[in-house]
Design an enzyme around this catalytic site. Sequence first.
Site, PDB file in Angstrom:
ATOM      1  N   HIS A  40      -9.988   3.987  -2.130  1.00  0.00           N
ATOM      2  CA  HIS A  40      -9.329   4.105  -0.815  1.00  0.00           C
ATOM      3  C   HIS A  40     -10.352   4.611   0.203  1.00  0.00           C
ATOM      4  O   HIS A  40     -11.406   5.135  -0.156  1.00  0.00           O
ATOM      5  CB  HIS A  40      -8.140   5.060  -0.914  1.00  0.00           C
ATOM      6  CG  HIS A  40      -6.954   4.420  -1.561  1.00  0.00           C
ATOM      7  ND1 HIS A  40      -5.825   4.065  -0.861  1.00  0.00           N
ATOM      8  CD2 HIS A  40      -6.757   4.016  -2.840  1.00  0.00           C
ATOM      9  CE1 HIS A  40      -4.972   3.490  -1.688  1.00  0.00           C
ATOM     10  NE2 HIS A  40      -5.507   3.452  -2.896  1.00  0.00           N
TER      11      HIS A  40
ATOM     12  N   ASP B 276       0.851  -1.194   0.000  1.00  0.00           N
ATOM     13  CA  ASP B 276       0.000   0.000   0.000  1.00  0.00           C
ATOM     14  C   ASP B 276       0.897   1.259   0.000  1.00  0.00           C
ATOM     15  O   ASP B 276       2.132   1.136   0.141  1.00  0.00           O
ATOM     16  CB  ASP B 276      -0.911  -0.068   1.247  1.00  0.00           C
ATOM     17  CG  ASP B 276      -2.157   0.793   1.116  1.00  0.00           C
ATOM     18  OD1 ASP B 276      -2.474   1.220  -0.003  1.00  0.00           O
ATOM     19  OD2 ASP B 276      -2.820   1.026   2.149  1.00  0.00           O
ATOM     20  N   HIS B 277       0.270   2.427  -0.114  1.00  0.00           N
ATOM     21  CA  HIS B 277       0.971   3.733  -0.204  1.00  0.00           C
ATOM     22  C   HIS B 277       2.465   3.702   0.137  1.00  0.00           C
ATOM     23  O   HIS B 277       2.839   3.620   1.301  1.00  0.00           O
ATOM     24  CB  HIS B 277       0.333   4.716   0.778  1.00  0.00           C
ATOM     25  CG  HIS B 277      -1.081   4.988   0.481  1.00  0.00           C
ATOM     26  ND1 HIS B 277      -1.495   5.920  -0.441  1.00  0.00           N
ATOM     27  CD2 HIS B 277      -2.208   4.438   0.988  1.00  0.00           C
ATOM     28  CE1 HIS B 277      -2.807   5.935  -0.489  1.00  0.00           C
ATOM     29  NE2 HIS B 277      -3.280   5.040   0.364  1.00  0.00           N
TER      30      HIS B 277
ATOM     31  N   GLY C   8      -9.375   6.322   7.465  1.00  0.00           N
ATOM     32  CA  GLY C   8      -9.856   6.417   8.852  1.00  0.00           C
ATOM     33  C   GLY C   8     -11.371   6.530   8.866  1.00  0.00           C
ATOM     34  O   GLY C   8     -12.020   6.498   7.819  1.00  0.00           O
TER      35      GLY C   8
ATOM     36  N   GLY D  17     -12.135   2.915   2.477  1.00  0.00           N
ATOM     37  CA  GLY D  17     -13.374   2.128   2.456  1.00  0.00           C
ATOM     38  C   GLY D  17     -14.140   2.139   3.770  1.00  0.00           C
ATOM     39  O   GLY D  17     -15.371   2.165   3.771  1.00  0.00           O
TER      40      GLY D  17
HETATM   41  P1  13P Z   1      -9.636   2.889   5.605  1.00  0.00           P
HETATM   42  O1  13P Z   1      -8.636   2.876   6.713  1.00  0.00           O
HETATM   43  O2  13P Z   1     -10.509   4.080   5.655  1.00  0.00           O
HETATM   44  O3  13P Z   1     -10.402   1.606   5.535  1.00  0.00           O
HETATM   45  O4  13P Z   1      -8.840   3.037   4.228  1.00  0.00           O
HETATM   46  C1  13P Z   1      -7.990   2.019   3.801  1.00  0.00           C
HETATM   47  C2  13P Z   1      -7.129   2.441   2.675  1.00  0.00           C
HETATM   48  O5  13P Z   1      -7.540   3.154   1.786  1.00  0.00           O
HETATM   49  C3  13P Z   1      -5.757   1.938   2.660  1.00  0.00           C
HETATM   50  O6  13P Z   1      -4.969   2.514   1.666  1.00  0.00           O
END
Ligand code: 13P
Length: 286
Positions: A207, A82-83, A180, A209
């Site tokens: 992203h 991820d990121h 978040g 979610g």
């Molecule tokens: P949330 O923490 O809001 O579920 O987002 C997850 C996300 O987009 C990870 O890159």
Amino acid sequence: MPVVPLKEILDRALADRYGVAAFNVVNDLSIEAVLAAAVEERAPVILQTSVKTVRQYGRKQLHDIVTALTAGVDVPVTLHLDHCPDRAVISGCLAGGWNSVLFDAHELDVAENLRQTTEVVAEARRTGAHVEGEIEGIQGVEDDLGSDEASTIQSLEVAVDFIKNTGVDCFAPAIGNAHGQYRQAPTLNAQRVSDLVAATGVPMALHGGTGLSDEQFTDLIARGCAKVNISTALKESFMQAGLAFLKEAEERKKWDPPSLFRHQRAAVMEMARRHIRLFGGSGRAW
Ligand code: 13P
């Protein structure tokens, strides 16, 4: 061999307009619980790791854990970073067996982001891996990365040009979503997803979610969000199940770690099952 390339998972999901849940796993227990839910639902699934988790375990150890836990799994799974703004971590994960990476260079200007993302795509191709691209920050701090400030939104033309010229396999647009828990229900620019998919044919990553409504998920997936990221909900289910169990353990003065783990596993499995079903992923394994 259950581990498949990201593109294989996302292209099918985009074609049939379902979403594949991408869970930010934090340890062996959460990896095993997410996989168990995916197997139960016969669903493809994406395990994604933050840079923080990679650093916490060490890249090789984390990859070894994933390899061990996916060994007997008979649904398609892919391992995604991820990121990540750090090219050294990107290169390490690509060389170390990750199937895909999100090169998050949104803090660079778009031209430099495009130049570097093109290099990352070329590097990924050498190991058969795939790349998610990003030109706008997703609001909210997660695993020590990101910002609470809203990012500048690029025009549709700039985003389409970036996707086409870099050759990314998946794109993360900012559409009013945030990492978040949402403080209030977000107003999303869902049309942007339709426009980007119509112009490029590339699957979008949703992203932020956690906290979106069932209707928002269903609408965005129908528009082409084939990858749906869930992190906060996993952390909350893991931690809250632990807290409830520990309070009870304290009252009963019974301290049995395996019982704690069983509780947390059940909570993470339930959270994963709920999202997989909601996104239409059940029964989609091949
Ligand atoms: P949330 O923490 O809001 O579920 O987002 C997850 C996300 O987009 C990870 O890159």
